[in-house]
Scaffold this active site. Structure first.
Site, PDB file in Angstrom:
ATOM      1  N   GLU A 328      -1.775 -64.877  -6.215  1.00  0.00           N
ATOM      2  CA  GLU A 328      -0.838 -63.909  -5.307  1.00  0.00           C
ATOM      3  C   GLU A 328      -1.955 -62.749  -5.045  1.00  0.00           C
ATOM      4  O   GLU A 328      -1.301 -61.691  -5.134  1.00  0.00           O
ATOM      5  CB  GLU A 328       0.222 -63.492  -6.394  1.00  0.00           C
ATOM      6  CG  GLU A 328       0.973 -64.624  -6.762  1.00  0.00           C
ATOM      7  CD  GLU A 328       2.327 -64.035  -7.668  1.00  0.00           C
ATOM      8  OE1 GLU A 328       3.460 -64.236  -7.170  1.00  0.00           O
ATOM      9  OE2 GLU A 328       1.997 -63.698  -8.817  1.00  0.00           O
ATOM     10  N   CYS A 421      11.826 -60.787  -7.954  1.00  0.00           N
ATOM     11  CA  CYS A 421      11.276 -59.471  -7.672  1.00  0.00           C
ATOM     12  C   CYS A 421      11.784 -58.763  -6.356  1.00  0.00           C
ATOM     13  O   CYS A 421      11.906 -57.750  -5.886  1.00  0.00           O
ATOM     14  CB  CYS A 421       9.830 -59.229  -7.986  1.00  0.00           C
ATOM     15  SG  CYS A 421       8.960 -60.674  -7.117  1.00  0.00           S
TER      16      CYS A 421
END
Lengths: 665, 665
Positions: A328, A421
């Site tokens: 990521e 998230c």
């Protein structure tokens, strides 16, 4: 009359000259304190309002009506609330979801606070806040510790896995929720919970405490904000300590190496953004917050240097950050694959946060430009038209035959994620969006984002107010009316976006010479109420090219108009046409902007402005590799229709691409 | 005389016409049994020999002298041997490494068997085999189960995590080691160990047993080979059962979805290669093995169809497989990023395995072509010049400022890996490399790979032998001498690689018309001993282009010569030149092949043939994105030097690229 915008290369260095606004009873997401070295002052939430008719207003309204209730529902459904009940000793339910699941509750609480701070809201949202604040108070341990996973599942592991635990990350989001709840007056009670936990942190990690940092930055900016709210200096000092403890290897090597969580080099010495993009950007936000509050120019300089590395070498044309799925993370310089863009929604939100902070700190237009780009093209695409489905990752290309593996690689927006998230992060940004429109300063008011709405501020001790009417970003015309003024001159500063090469300004109908300086037109006068300013930004379709070192999009252009990046979708191609075979025809560059929304009848996605441009469909045979130049056969001409990237995937899940190969003859 | 090679589009379908070789006492890695429907027969290890002077012979010798001892050392050092001691109850040491660490022992054993089968070896290698075979026998449980992790660490988890455990994967590698040890006569004792375990598998997973498959294919090909060795039909039936149980969701969704481990669709129906590339290719090997042994044409057709999808849409120009780091997986069609190529070494080895099997099954030259490409450009690059360091992943581009995160993304070859699957996999391929040179058939001998060495075979009941002398792949001239023949005519078939457009053939010095048919020149005669054939393959430098759907390398060419793909390395650029700014100059396409190895003095990497080609260095300013076409400034001309990709990274760790952007004027 058309004015060429002057080059925006030299910054307005207003540091030191600023007199920060005194801490108001009401403030927005970032509120530099009395001693901060900020160049511009944010408005308070009650000083800016978005009309529900404009695009930003629509987003905010959709957020209130759809996204926020959807988040609250899913916090119950996914078990986040249940986890806190278990931590409070009120349930035996097994822990559900990620070990940092509390953070989603905190972010939703923050979003609810911003929302309720500007609108009455419905009873359900208010109940959610009241119930959750009370639940958090009950789930808090006697010593102030608050984290359902480490209370319920792994009490022996408390504070023992700083690289992995997200304990301080979750604490940070709790503090930000408390700050929002206090600044809006929605729930001052949460501040007490936050402070008990923050005091525990100061005791454990403060000057005489252990030397540790969190694998996922967030606590730094949160402690700075809690300091701003409370004036309690140890919070700021602890934030600074957390920053300065990075780069000493305290987190160990981990799976991806210390650069993954920005622990490979002291933050003040860092010259490149590295690793997990969200972590890097949250850390940057903390660096700016601590920098302005502590007058720490070395930190601020480091933050600006890292911003330059990110924006000049590792940012997508959409303003998105993160080139790699595996960790990521940021990639190497110019490593910006369109199809494998990670471009996490949370990183785009973090970019808005960072750019806003840097704008306040420096007054430099480049930060407002970047904030606008990220908002329209990196945050907005994550949300479906109905506000209830979300992208985690925002690729710039979806191939025919796309291979998805896992939620984050889904070809369509999903209602929720096992790591959720992003949705509540969107909610907290959208609920506070009006706070990012404008700033004030001693000499006047600065408009950074254009949207129908109203902003007012206290300038030189008097209240001024400006109403904005515009169809921006669909059209470049912005009508501003000063509806309250003062008897002394003040400056209305209007941003000329970096993408804009030509514009006109009229005051009360008459053209004025208004050269932009450092990215802003500055109009200084005694503004009589009723005075109108019309700023008309030229908005031609632009063909954007990337630096030649960006191998991934060589020979391609991206279409853009105003602040919006456009894309091609399979839905707009003739049946049987493979998107990968489509080329932009350089010999027929006729470009028009067509408004043909409502009569297209494709369902939920209303598309006010599309782009039509000449293209062709090529055929290239079957062989994957061949010796010698491969001539693409001339191919069938067709008119390509491009739609705003932020609206993609609402009509179908089909292939999509932002970067369009240009036909070679 | 120059012959144009005929198009190789129609396969030689020899299925059914084949009379497979009887099971010999000595056989190589793939030995189709008496009932198999193979088109070609492999030679036994004693029927082929590589001269140590040729490149393949050098590789095999380096493997014996460096790689294999290095692997044995590291099995001790990393704890793999210790794990087995613990399983045998002879040590209390904690389990070390991955839960599938046994497989590295098995692969090294297999490599040692192939090596000792053709050379006396040293005492140390023979001791390693004897000691390890004895240790494995002691570590085996009473019921035949053999897996140190599930014996020592998690006995209660035995057979309970098929998606994750790798138990059958490890068993498969054990069986392959046993097959190699038996076929070479190095250690027939290991077969007893393998059979006890295999019998347990038949009992548990056979027709009346549980329906389960392994998350990591490998057992299928291994059971087929064990069947070939033993003639015990239940092994083959179990292999087939494992194949046919896939695609029923037995493995669950997992982190990356069922396509990750090829459990999303029945193997006979699959039309696309998916997921983890090594798993997909090991599964393909099993499909071919079971297909030929069971005469199962549906399986074989499915395997060829999947091969076509892989090779025509998802294979790198190097022959490497795997476009994604995140799940070590194939991407979508034409998703072939050079910089983020995963291109796992084990996948390249598996590709050699699969192509060899398909070549034996069908006789089609395309499989030999692909095997050669993968061997030279996807397997070979993984090994350092000294044979003791290895790449796990083989990217086709390393950027200036490359961001590494984790071992698999290292910019240099590493001595060992925490997941050390690749080094012993290289060792077993290299040790058996001579087995891939040629095949036999009733009508003669077929040469598939060119290398200095000797091949012999039994043709129509008589022994024939051919000596090869060549500097291939550096030069295209191959001299073959028939050193033993028969009184009846037989056919010497010589592969004309797909990259070769022109060649000449001379027999005893005289030119002959020898048109290639289906990829092979077939020379039929009564071969008197001493007859020479000289095949001279034209080997010009080729500029290779990719299908226009491969966005990642648009506007680029790859340089190739013969079977070798070339690359640019930073080491060959003038100081201060950034590799990303280098362009191939289309106006100055002068191309030469320069032999200038020994006088370059760069240390270990000897480079017999480099390529020089005109290029230039461009400059493109700083902005990452800009409106309108960006003209690259003309730039400084320079002569580019390209080196074989398989040798990259031996002189420095600097930036590298296979695909070179072509300058646009």
């Amino acid at each position: 009359m058309t004015e060429q915008k002057l080059s925006d290369t030299s910054p307005v260095d207003l540091r030191g000259s600023a007199e920060p606004a005194a801490l108001r009873g009401s403030a927005g997401p970032v509120a530099p304190g009395p001693g901060a070295t900020a160049a511009l002052w944010p408005l308070s939430p009650d000083q800016a309002r978005l009309d529900p008719g404009g695009l930003l207003g629509q987003w905010q309204r959709r957020n209130a009506e759809d996204t926020l209730p959807h988040c609250v529902d899913n916090l119950h459904r996914a078990g986040n609330i249940g986890n806190l009940r278990a931590a409070a000793g009120e349930s035996d339910a097994a822990f559900a979801g990620m070990w940092f699941a509390d953070s989603d509750v905190h972010k939703t609480l923050e979003a609810a606070a911003w929302e309720l701070g500007t609108s009455p809201g419905d009873g359900a949202l208010r109940s959610f806040v009241e119930d959750t604040v009370a639940l958090l108070a009950r789930a808090q341990q006697a010593d102030g510790y608050l984290n359902s996973y480490f209370t319920v599942v792994a009490p022996d592991e408390r504070w023992r896995k700083p690289d992995w635990s997200h304990e301080l990350y979750c604490a940070g989001h709790l503090f930000q929720a408390a700050v929002a709840a206090a600044r809006t007056g929605v729930s001052p009670a949460l501040v007490a919970v936050a402070r008990r936990f923050a005091d525990l942190l100061v005791e454990r990690f403060g000057p005489d405490g252990v030397e540790e940092v969190c694998g996922h930055p967030e606590i730094e900016t949160a402690l700075a904000e809690l300091y701003r709210l409370t004036g309690h200096r140890p919070y700021l000092d602890l934030a600074r300590r957390f920053l300065d403890l990075r780069g000493r290897g305290l987190l160990g090597h981990g799976r991806f190496g210390p650069a993954y969580y920005q622990d490979h080099v002291p933050v003040r010495e860092a010259r490149e953004v590295t690793g997990h993009a969200v972590r890097q950007l949250y850390l940057l936000a903390g660096m700016v917050d601590v920098g302005v509050e502590a007058g720490d120019h070395v930190l601020l300089d480091a933050a600006e240097r890292l911003w330059e590395d990110a924006v000049h070498r590792r940012t997508y044309v959409t303003g998105a950050h993160g080139s790699r799925h595996r960790d990521e993370a940021y990639g190497g310089p110019y490593e910006l694959p369109a199809d494998r863009a990670y471009a996490e929604t949370c990183a785009a939100i973090a970019s808005v946060h960072v750019n806003w902070r840097l704008l306040l700190a420096t007054g430099r237009a480049r930060y407002a430009d970047e904030m606008e780009r990220a908002l329209y093209n990196a945050v907005a695409p994550a949300v479906s038209s109905d506000g209830r489905r979300f992208f985690y990752s925002n690729p710039l290309q979806l191939r025919t035959g796309h291979a998805s593996s896992g939620e984050e690689e889904a070809a369509r927006r999903l209602p929720w994620y096992s790591c959720a998230c992003c949705p509540p992060n969107i909610a907290r940004l959208m609920a506070s969006l009006h706070g990012y429109l404008a700033t004030a300063h001693d000499d006047g008011l600065q408009i950074h984002l254009y949207a129908s709405g109203t902003v007012n501020a206290e300038v030189a001790g008097a209240a001024v107010q400006v109403d904005m009417r515009t169809e921006y970003p669909w059209q470049g015309r912005i009508e501003l009316t000063v509806t309250a003024g003062t008897a002394v001159p003040w400056t209305l500063a209007l941003r000329v976006p970096a993408w804009c090469d030509a514009y006109t300004v009229r005051i009360d109908g008459g053209p004025v010479m208004a050269p932009a300086r450092d990215g802003y037109i500055r109009l200084t006068r005694v503004w009589a109420p009723g005075t109108t300013v019309v700023l008309d930004l030229d908005m031609p379709v632009r063909q954007v090219t990337a630096h030649p070192r960006v191998d991934a999009v060589r020979g391609c252009v991206a279409l853009a108009r105003g602040p919006l990046v456009y894309c091609l979708e399979q839905a707009d191609l003739p049946p049987g046409t493979v998107l990968e075979d489509v080329r932009l025809d350089p010999a027929a560059p006729a470009v028009t902007a067509a408004s043909a929304a409502s009569d297209r009848g494709e369902g939920p996605a209303d598309i006010p402005v599309m782009i039509n441009i000449g293209g062709l469909v090529t055929q290239a045979g079957d062989s994957l590799y061949a010796t010698g130049r491969r001539r693409e056969r001339p191919g069938t001409p067709l008119t390509l229709t491009a739609v705003p990237y932020f609206l993609w995937g609402n009509r179908s899940e089909g292939p999509m691409r932002v970067w369009i190969p240009v036909a070679t003859e």
